[in-house]
Design an enzyme around this catalytic site. Structure first.
Site, PDB file in Angstrom:
ATOM      1  N   TRP A 179       0.832  -1.204   0.000  1.00  0.00           N
ATOM      2  CA  TRP A 179       0.000   0.000   0.000  1.00  0.00           C
ATOM      3  C   TRP A 179       0.865   1.252   0.000  1.00  0.00           C
ATOM      4  CZ3 TRP A 179      -0.467   4.449   2.765  1.00  0.00           C
ATOM      5  CH2 TRP A 179      -1.620   5.218   2.533  1.00  0.00           C
ATOM      6  N   TYR A 187       1.142   4.085  -2.910  1.00  0.00           N
ATOM      7  CA  TYR A 187       0.748   5.451  -2.551  1.00  0.00           C
ATOM      8  C   TYR A 187       1.857   6.437  -2.891  1.00  0.00           C
ATOM      9  CZ  TYR A 187      -1.520   9.100   0.268  1.00  0.00           C
ATOM     10  OH  TYR A 187      -2.144  10.256   0.690  1.00  0.00           O
ATOM     11  N   ASP A 232      -5.830  -0.932  -0.161  1.00  0.00           N
ATOM     12  CA  ASP A 232      -6.447   0.150   0.608  1.00  0.00           C
ATOM     13  C   ASP A 232      -7.865  -0.252   1.018  1.00  0.00           C
ATOM     14  OD1 ASP A 232      -6.358   3.253   1.259  1.00  0.00           O
ATOM     15  OD2 ASP A 232      -8.307   2.831   0.368  1.00  0.00           O
TER      16      ASP A 232
END
Length: 310
Positions: free
Chosen positions: A238, A242, A258
């Site tokens: 994640w 990101y 997510d």
């Protein structure tokens, strides 16, 4: 810091540009003391090539442009700053082309209609963003903001005679954060260790995460940057996606694990409850999956009247 020195430049963008939602996104994640959103203006303390200053970004009241003002010694570097700020505020995006592609999927037709000028907000630096991402693990956006403010107070540097009280702190350097005393800061010990481990890796050059732009480096270099970041303790897929989305400008990055995104997808099709099935469903959104994520997060934020997601 002298406020007498200043420079102003404008950044043109392709309309529509949803400035209100860009500001909402930055405001909900602003690092206390470093960044602030006030009266329709994004403002932050900056340092560029050893020169300090304040950056302020506003939308032009009539023209399709953002107006950028740099105060202090950093204003001498306005020309070099312009492309960096342009990337951070995603002014080069073509919202009509992106929206048309995503709207081919009926899921996104109403989302694009509701926010046709949605942008992918960037970051001043990948290091700042990875710090924020680690601090924000398993806590709300609001709680992460409180914690990141404490990190700044412990490891950052106050700017003397700064003209804007809300942006009077420099974000900690990797070396300063690695050496800081973060005991009793409100984070679990494992997360503190992960945070300082990343800071040491960045400070030592083992994880060169800044100065990467997906459209300007070979695909192999981007893959290697992802692998180097993922190899650090406390960094999962994640966080890597990101960072790729917002700092490295990989417009096809997608943080598939997510929770908000997974819930949004499953709510549309209950058969897509598991990650592999969801990843298959996102293939149709390429090469703009990062914007797809923004639209899904934005839908939740609009509905909740809050800054959920991302």
């Amino acid at each position: 810091m002298s406020a007498a020195l200043s420079a102003t430049f404008e950044l043109p963008f392709k309309a529509p540009y949803d400035w209100a939602r860009v500001l909402r996104f930055f405001a909900g994640r602003a690092t206390p003391g470093v960044e602030a959103v006030e009266d329709g203006i994004y403002r932050r303390a900056i340092e560029w090539d050893g020169a300090s200053g304040t950056l302020a970004v506003a939308r032009h009241p009539r023209r399709h442009r953002l107006v950028v003002t740099v105060e202090g010694q950093a204003s001498r570097h306005a020309e070099a700053l312009a492309p960096h700020v342009a990337t951070m505020f995603d002014v080069e995006a073509d919202p009509k082309a992106i929206g048309a592609h995503l709207a081919c999927d009926p899921w996104f037709t109403p989302l694009v209609a509701a926010a046709p000028g949605l942008r992918l907000p960037g970051a001043w630096s990948a290091f700042e963003l990875v710090v924020r991402a680690i601090v924000g693990q398993q806590v709300s956006v609001k709680a992460a903001t409180t914690l990141i403010g404490r990190v700044v107070m412990r490891a950052g540097e106050r700017i003397d005679d700064h003209p804007h009280a809300g942006t009077a702190w420099r974000f900690p350097s990797p070396a300063a954060l690695a050496a800081a005393d973060l005991a009793q800061i409100g984070m679990p010990g494992k997360r503190v260790a992960a945070l300082q481990g990343v800071a040491r890796a960045v400070a030592g050059g083992e994880a060169p995460i800044d100065d990467i732009h997906a459209s300007r480096v070979p695909a192999q270099a981007l893959a290697e940057a992802r692998a180097a970041l993922l190899a650090l303790p406390g960094i999962g897929p994640w966080t890597v996606e990101y960072i790729a989305m917002r700092a490295w400008r990989d417009v096809d990055a997608f943080p598939a694990t997510d929770l908000v995104l997974m819930q949004a997808i499953a709510a549309r099709d209950p058969t897509l409850s598991r990650a592999p099935a969801q990843r298959a469903r996102t293939e149709a959104w390429r090469p703009w999956r990062a914007y797809a994520a923004m639209h899904l997060w934005n839908e939740i934020a609009d509905r909740a009247g809050a800054n959920r997601g991302g």
